[in-house]
Design a protein around this motif. Structure first.
Motif, PDB file in Angstrom:
ATOM      1  N   VAL A  19      -4.084  -4.852   1.616  1.00 22.90           N
ATOM      2  CA  VAL A  19      -5.083  -3.797   1.505  1.00 22.90           C
ATOM      3  C   VAL A  19      -4.358  -2.463   1.402  1.00 22.90           C
ATOM      4  O   VAL A  19      -3.517  -2.143   2.244  1.00 22.90           O
ATOM      5  CB  VAL A  19      -6.021  -3.801   2.732  1.00 22.90           C
ATOM      6  N   TYR A  20      -4.686  -1.676   0.383  1.00 24.68           N
ATOM      7  CA  TYR A  20      -3.907  -0.461   0.161  1.00 24.68           C
ATOM      8  C   TYR A  20      -4.754   0.671  -0.395  1.00 24.68           C
ATOM      9  O   TYR A  20      -5.850   0.469  -0.918  1.00 24.68           O
ATOM     10  CB  TYR A  20      -2.763  -0.749  -0.813  1.00 24.68           C
ATOM     11  N   TYR A  21      -4.198   1.880  -0.286  1.00 24.74           N
ATOM     12  CA  TYR A  21      -4.701   3.027  -1.042  1.00 24.74           C
ATOM     13  C   TYR A  21      -3.560   3.563  -1.879  1.00 24.74           C
ATOM     14  O   TYR A  21      -2.425   3.696  -1.390  1.00 24.74           O
ATOM     15  CB  TYR A  21      -5.233   4.148  -0.154  1.00 24.74           C
ATOM     16  N   SER A  22      -3.840   3.855  -3.139  1.00 22.57           N
ATOM     17  CA  SER A  22      -2.837   4.415  -4.037  1.00 22.57           C
ATOM     18  C   SER A  22      -3.498   5.422  -4.950  1.00 22.57           C
ATOM     19  O   SER A  22      -4.532   5.127  -5.553  1.00 22.57           O
ATOM     20  CB  SER A  22      -2.182   3.299  -4.863  1.00 22.57           C
ATOM     21  N   ALA A  23      -2.885   6.601  -5.051  1.00 22.78           N
ATOM     22  CA  ALA A  23      -3.397   7.616  -5.966  1.00 22.78           C
ATOM     23  C   ALA A  23      -2.712   7.494  -7.322  1.00 22.78           C
ATOM     24  O   ALA A  23      -3.327   7.143  -8.329  1.00 22.78           O
ATOM     25  CB  ALA A  23      -3.204   9.012  -5.381  1.00 22.78           C
ATOM     26  N   THR A  24      -1.403   7.727  -7.353  1.00 21.74           N
ATOM     27  CA  THR A  24      -0.699   7.768  -8.633  1.00 21.74           C
ATOM     28  C   THR A  24       0.033   6.475  -8.971  1.00 21.74           C
ATOM     29  O   THR A  24       0.735   6.413  -9.981  1.00 21.74           O
ATOM     30  CB  THR A  24       0.296   8.940  -8.655  1.00 21.74           C
ATOM     31  N   GLY A  25      -0.095   5.438  -8.148  1.00 18.08           N
ATOM     32  CA  GLY A  25       0.343   4.118  -8.549  1.00 18.08           C
ATOM     33  C   GLY A  25       1.536   3.521  -7.846  1.00 18.08           C
ATOM     34  O   GLY A  25       1.802   2.325  -7.996  1.00 18.08           O
ATOM     35  N   ASN A  26       2.281   4.303  -7.064  1.00 17.37           N
ATOM     36  CA  ASN A  26       3.456   3.738  -6.398  1.00 17.37           C
ATOM     37  C   ASN A  26       3.075   2.658  -5.393  1.00 17.37           C
ATOM     38  O   ASN A  26       3.660   1.562  -5.386  1.00 17.37           O
ATOM     39  CB  ASN A  26       4.245   4.856  -5.700  1.00 17.37           C
ATOM     40  N   ILE A  27       2.112   2.960  -4.551  1.00 17.09           N
ATOM     41  CA  ILE A  27       1.671   1.983  -3.557  1.00 17.09           C
ATOM     42  C   ILE A  27       1.045   0.765  -4.239  1.00 17.09           C
ATOM     43  O   ILE A  27       1.249  -0.378  -3.809  1.00 17.09           O
ATOM     44  CB  ILE A  27       0.678   2.632  -2.571  1.00 17.09           C
ATOM     45  N   ALA A  28       0.325   0.981  -5.326  1.00 19.01           N
ATOM     46  CA  ALA A  28      -0.273  -0.138  -6.057  1.00 19.01           C
ATOM     47  C   ALA A  28       0.798  -1.080  -6.595  1.00 19.01           C
ATOM     48  O   ALA A  28       0.641  -2.306  -6.550  1.00 19.01           O
ATOM     49  CB  ALA A  28      -1.129   0.391  -7.207  1.00 19.01           C
ATOM     50  N   GLN A  29       1.906  -0.527  -7.085  1.00 14.94           N
ATOM     51  CA  GLN A  29       2.996  -1.362  -7.599  1.00 14.94           C
ATOM     52  C   GLN A  29       3.659  -2.173  -6.488  1.00 14.94           C
ATOM     53  O   GLN A  29       3.978  -3.354  -6.670  1.00 14.94           O
ATOM     54  CB  GLN A  29       4.033  -0.491  -8.296  1.00 14.94           C
ATOM     55  N   ILE A  30       3.868  -1.543  -5.339  1.00 18.20           N
ATOM     56  CA  ILE A  30       4.460  -2.266  -4.212  1.00 18.20           C
ATOM     57  C   ILE A  30       3.513  -3.354  -3.726  1.00 18.20           C
ATOM     58  O   ILE A  30       3.931  -4.479  -3.420  1.00 18.20           O
ATOM     59  CB  ILE A  30       4.806  -1.294  -3.069  1.00 18.20           C
ATOM     60  N   ALA A  31       2.229  -3.039  -3.674  1.00 17.88           N
ATOM     61  CA  ALA A  31       1.232  -4.029  -3.252  1.00 17.88           C
ATOM     62  C   ALA A  31       1.238  -5.227  -4.187  1.00 17.88           C
ATOM     63  O   ALA A  31       1.156  -6.386  -3.738  1.00 17.88           O
ATOM     64  CB  ALA A  31      -0.155  -3.390  -3.224  1.00 17.88           C
ATOM     65  N   GLN A  32       1.339  -4.990  -5.480  1.00 17.11           N
ATOM     66  CA  GLN A  32       1.367  -6.080  -6.450  1.00 17.11           C
ATOM     67  C   GLN A  32       2.611  -6.943  -6.258  1.00 17.11           C
ATOM     68  O   GLN A  32       2.545  -8.177  -6.328  1.00 17.11           O
ATOM     69  CB  GLN A  32       1.338  -5.514  -7.871  1.00 17.11           C
TER      70      GLN A  32
END
Length: 211
Positions: A19-32
């Motif tokens: 479960v994550y929050y990402s604005a510009t995509g860094n956290i989204a990439q790590i989550a993936q």
């Protein structure tokens, strides 16, 4: 499958919610990266983002934010049941003044009902983060996130310095990325650290679930 008793079996796959929050995509990439790693380690994974609170005008003013919003449009929005379902929960947040982003905090604040029922206890929890500056709150953000895990009655599994890739990443509390004010992409060092953390979470969640 693990044999439970003669004539009965239970599914050995642990359930992991990322479960994550990402604005510009860094956290989204790590989550993936973590989601893919956990699946390869034999876990059933739910990848979830929390609801966005920022006004549309703020998003549209930042091309990287717009791009991430579009790229993750198909990721379901997290609900309390995603945590109740899971054996392990990995949460990701960018740092906001050395603390958890308001979007993830808002989601956490909606969990009072399931927390009161004890439905968040006895699970494995772990966290990851990203900052804009080198000493911009990596550790304080992860420690703040862990405060919530303690209140849940969770079992906090940090990656620690348990693998050579964690010495390269340099953060024992969780995977962290420094994007140098938006100029540095998530690199191989961060991805390797994310894999170490996800594998460790799955391993401990499996051990607890089958104990």
């Amino acid at each position: 499958m693990i044999k439970q008793q003669e004539g009965a079996t239970v599914d050995s796959r642990v359930k992991v919610a990322i479960v994550y929050y990402s604005a510009t995509g860094n956290i989204a990439q790590i989550a993936q990266e973590m989601a893919e790693t956990a699946e390869k380690a034999g876990a059933e994974v739910r990848l979830r983002k929390v609801a966005e609170l920022a006004p549309r005008a703020a998003i549209d003013a930042n091309p990287a934010w717009v791009a991430n919003d579009s790229a993750t449009a198909d990721i379901p929005v997290a609900v309390a049941d995603d945590l109740v379902w899971a054996d392990a929960v990995i949460m990701g947040t960018p740092t906001r003044f050395g603390n958890v982003a308001s979007q993830l905090k808002q989601f956490l604040d909606t969990l009072g009902g399931v927390w009161q029922q004890g439905l968040l206890a006895d699970k494995v929890y772990s966290g990851f983060t990203s900052t804009g500056t080198l000493h911009g709150g990596h550790e304080s953000t992860l420690l703040a996130l862990a405060n919530t895990f303690h209140h849940f009655g969770g079992i906090v599994v940090a990656p620690g310095y348990t693998h050579p890739d964690k010495f390269a990443d340099g953060n024992p509390y969780g995977t962290s990325h420094h994007d140098a004010g938006g100029t540095a992409a998530v690199d191989d060092t961060v991805r390797a650290a994310a894999r170490v953390q996800a594998e460790r979470v799955v391993r401990f969640a499996r051990a607890i679930a089958t104990a």
